[in-house]
Design a protein around this motif. Structure first.
Motif, mmCIF file in Angstrom:
data_model
loop_
_atom_site.group_PDB
_atom_site.id
_atom_site.type_symbol
_atom_site.label_atom_id
_atom_site.label_comp_id
_atom_site.label_asym_id
_atom_site.label_seq_id
_atom_site.Cartn_x
_atom_site.Cartn_y
_atom_site.Cartn_z
ATOM 1 N N THR A 93 0.757 -1.136 0.045
ATOM 2 C CA THR A 93 0.100 -0.039 0.182
ATOM 3 C C THR A 93 0.945 1.371 -0.089
ATOM 4 O O THR A 93 0.519 2.222 -0.871
ATOM 5 C CB THR A 93 -0.863 -0.100 1.338
ATOM 6 O OG1 THR A 93 -1.841 -1.097 1.040
ATOM 7 C CG2 THR A 93 -1.880 1.308 1.202
ATOM 8 N N VAL A 94 1.741 1.206 0.766
ATOM 9 C CA VAL A 94 2.694 2.486 0.918
ATOM 10 C C VAL A 94 3.594 2.776 -0.348
ATOM 11 O O VAL A 94 3.703 3.646 -0.839
ATOM 12 C CB VAL A 94 3.649 2.130 2.061
ATOM 13 C CG1 VAL A 94 4.835 3.435 2.176
ATOM 14 C CG2 VAL A 94 2.973 2.293 3.441
ATOM 15 N N SER A 95 3.933 1.577 -0.880
ATOM 16 C CA SER A 95 4.854 1.523 -2.004
ATOM 17 C C SER A 95 4.019 1.825 -3.157
ATOM 18 O O SER A 95 4.500 2.830 -4.113
ATOM 19 C CB SER A 95 5.275 0.134 -2.326
ATOM 20 O OG SER A 95 6.083 0.208 -3.518
ATOM 21 N N GLU A 96 2.817 1.687 -3.324
ATOM 22 C CA GLU A 96 2.036 2.356 -4.316
ATOM 23 C C GLU A 96 1.819 3.819 -4.432
ATOM 24 O O GLU A 96 1.753 4.439 -5.357
ATOM 25 C CB GLU A 96 0.641 1.619 -4.472
ATOM 26 C CG GLU A 96 0.678 0.129 -5.022
ATOM 27 C CD GLU A 96 1.086 0.091 -6.393
ATOM 28 O OE1 GLU A 96 0.856 0.903 -7.313
ATOM 29 O OE2 GLU A 96 1.886 -1.018 -6.648
ATOM 30 N N ARG A 97 1.540 4.290 -3.060
ATOM 31 C CA ARG A 97 1.399 5.679 -2.701
ATOM 32 C C ARG A 97 2.798 6.625 -3.190
ATOM 33 O O ARG A 97 2.677 7.450 -3.798
ATOM 34 C CB ARG A 97 0.778 5.883 -1.406
ATOM 35 C CG ARG A 97 0.850 7.289 -0.905
ATOM 36 C CD ARG A 97 0.202 7.469 0.430
ATOM 37 N NE ARG A 97 1.044 6.772 1.501
ATOM 38 C CZ ARG A 97 2.264 7.328 2.055
ATOM 39 N NH1 ARG A 97 2.771 8.514 1.460
ATOM 40 N NH2 ARG A 97 2.907 6.379 2.895
ATOM 41 N N LEU A 98 3.724 5.912 -2.323
ATOM 42 C CA LEU A 98 5.156 6.483 -2.839
ATOM 43 C C LEU A 98 5.678 6.737 -4.385
ATOM 44 O O LEU A 98 6.045 7.669 -4.588
ATOM 45 C CB LEU A 98 6.292 6.018 -2.078
ATOM 46 C CG LEU A 98 6.132 6.023 -0.406
ATOM 47 C CD1 LEU A 98 7.264 5.198 0.115
ATOM 48 C CD2 LEU A 98 6.157 7.530 -0.037
ATOM 49 N N LYS A 155 3.648 7.534 -6.484
ATOM 50 C CA LYS A 155 3.088 8.748 -7.145
ATOM 51 C C LYS A 155 3.816 10.105 -6.946
ATOM 52 O O LYS A 155 3.436 11.156 -7.094
ATOM 53 C CB LYS A 155 1.517 8.906 -6.886
ATOM 54 C CG LYS A 155 0.944 7.743 -7.277
ATOM 55 C CD LYS A 155 -0.477 7.514 -6.686
ATOM 56 C CE LYS A 155 -1.333 6.244 -7.197
ATOM 57 N NZ LYS A 155 -2.673 6.238 -6.590
ATOM 58 N N GLU A 156 4.765 10.080 -5.876
ATOM 59 C CA GLU A 156 5.316 10.886 -5.220
ATOM 60 C C GLU A 156 6.788 11.322 -6.118
ATOM 61 O O GLU A 156 7.297 10.638 -6.504
ATOM 62 C CB GLU A 156 5.582 11.124 -3.778
ATOM 63 C CG GLU A 156 4.406 11.061 -3.000
ATOM 64 C CD GLU A 156 4.535 10.743 -1.642
ATOM 65 O OE1 GLU A 156 5.645 10.887 -1.235
ATOM 66 O OE2 GLU A 156 3.647 10.649 -0.828
#
Length: 287
Positions: free
Chosen positions: A18-23, A25-26
């Motif tokens: 979950t965190v990897s997918e969010r990061l 995009k940054e």
């Protein structure tokens, strides 16, 4: 921008994804991500010892059980039957080590007073097992808390370690993090509630008093609370009663189907059972 030498630790692979997918995009460098159990393996060194493999540890424990008094425990030493029973023995030994509890202390507890003889047998079993491991140059998870050194080379690559903590840390795990925090900056993210008061008390023994029912960020290295945010999350729970245990299966699948029909991604649905053995009933009907 995040630095390359930041390490973020999460409790599960699911959380990491979950965190990897969010990061992704940054912008900027991504921090290193790691599960808590992997971090523990990386930060610990066992000098002149090799971690015994899963099959070998069972065979050695079975060999260690070859003494007369062990029969009192009514644990069958036939290979297949011992294979299934050994997991409970290993978990018992590992938990004692992780919480820094010895057999003498355990025997003094009221709940275990009537099992004094059984505890002596288990202590003898553990002693025999360790002797066999030492002879072969092996070690086991049950002995790591009392015989390890820190991997300073690995720790030195991390200018900052952020731990996103859920649930409970054993005495050993917290002690390990405390040691690491003396070598590099360790930041902990945690949500306090009435359900984890014991963990809050454990942090307090290290000089960190946390407010209850809050999302907190604290610096384990210098024992200061950095951020406190009210925990406004609520669980919208519904309670259902069934007459037969097996009815829980149909009820659970019906509720899961309703969530999916309402637009929830099935990958975001988690089924939590209070009794792990009941999982097989769900697996049987899961299509």
């Amino acid at each position: 921008m995040l630095s390359r030498n930041q390490l973020h630790i999460y409790p599960t692979s699911r959380a990491l994804r979950t965190v990897s997918e969010r990061l992704k995009k940054e912008e900027g460098f991504l921090p290193a991500l790691m599960r808590m159990d992997e971090f523990e393996r990386r930060v610990i060194l066992m000098e002149n010892k090799i971690q015994v493999d899963p099959l070998q540890r069972i065979l050695l424990l079975r060999e260690a059980a070859a003494f007369d008094r062990f029969e009192t425990l009514n644990v069958n030493r036939d290979l297949v039957r011992f294979f299934t029973k050994s997991d409970a023995l290993f978990k018992f030994f590992e938990e004692l080590a992780a919480e820094d509890v010895n057999f003498e202390t355990l025997a003094q507890a009221d709940a275990y007073a009537e099992f004094e003889e059984h505890l002596k047998i288990l202590e003898a079993l553990l002693h025999n097992y360790k002797k066999l491991l030492d002879e072969k140059g092996y070690t086991d998870k049950a002995f790591i808390p009392h015989a390890y050194t820190l991997n300073e080379g690995f720790i030195s690559t991390c200018a900052r370690i952020e731990i996103h903590l859920e649930g409970y840390l054993s005495h050993f795990e917290l002690s390990l993090l405390e040691e690491v925090s003396q070598m590099t900056e360790v930041i902990v993210h945690y949500t306090t509630s009435r359900f984890n008061m014991k963990m809050q008390e454990r942090f307090e023994t290290y000089g960190i008093k946390l407010p209850n029912n809050k999302k907190v960020v604290f610096d384990l290295s210098n024992k200061t609370v950095l951020e406190v945010v009210p925990n406004t999350a609520k669980i919208n729970a519904k309670v259902y009663a069934v007459e037969e245990r097996e009815e829980q299966v149909a009820l659970a699948f019906a509720q899961i189907q309703k969530m999916v029909d309402d637009g929830m991604d099935a990958r975001d649905i988690v089924l939590i059972l209070p009794d792990e053995s009941f999982k097989e009933h769900f697996t049987l009907f899961d299509k």
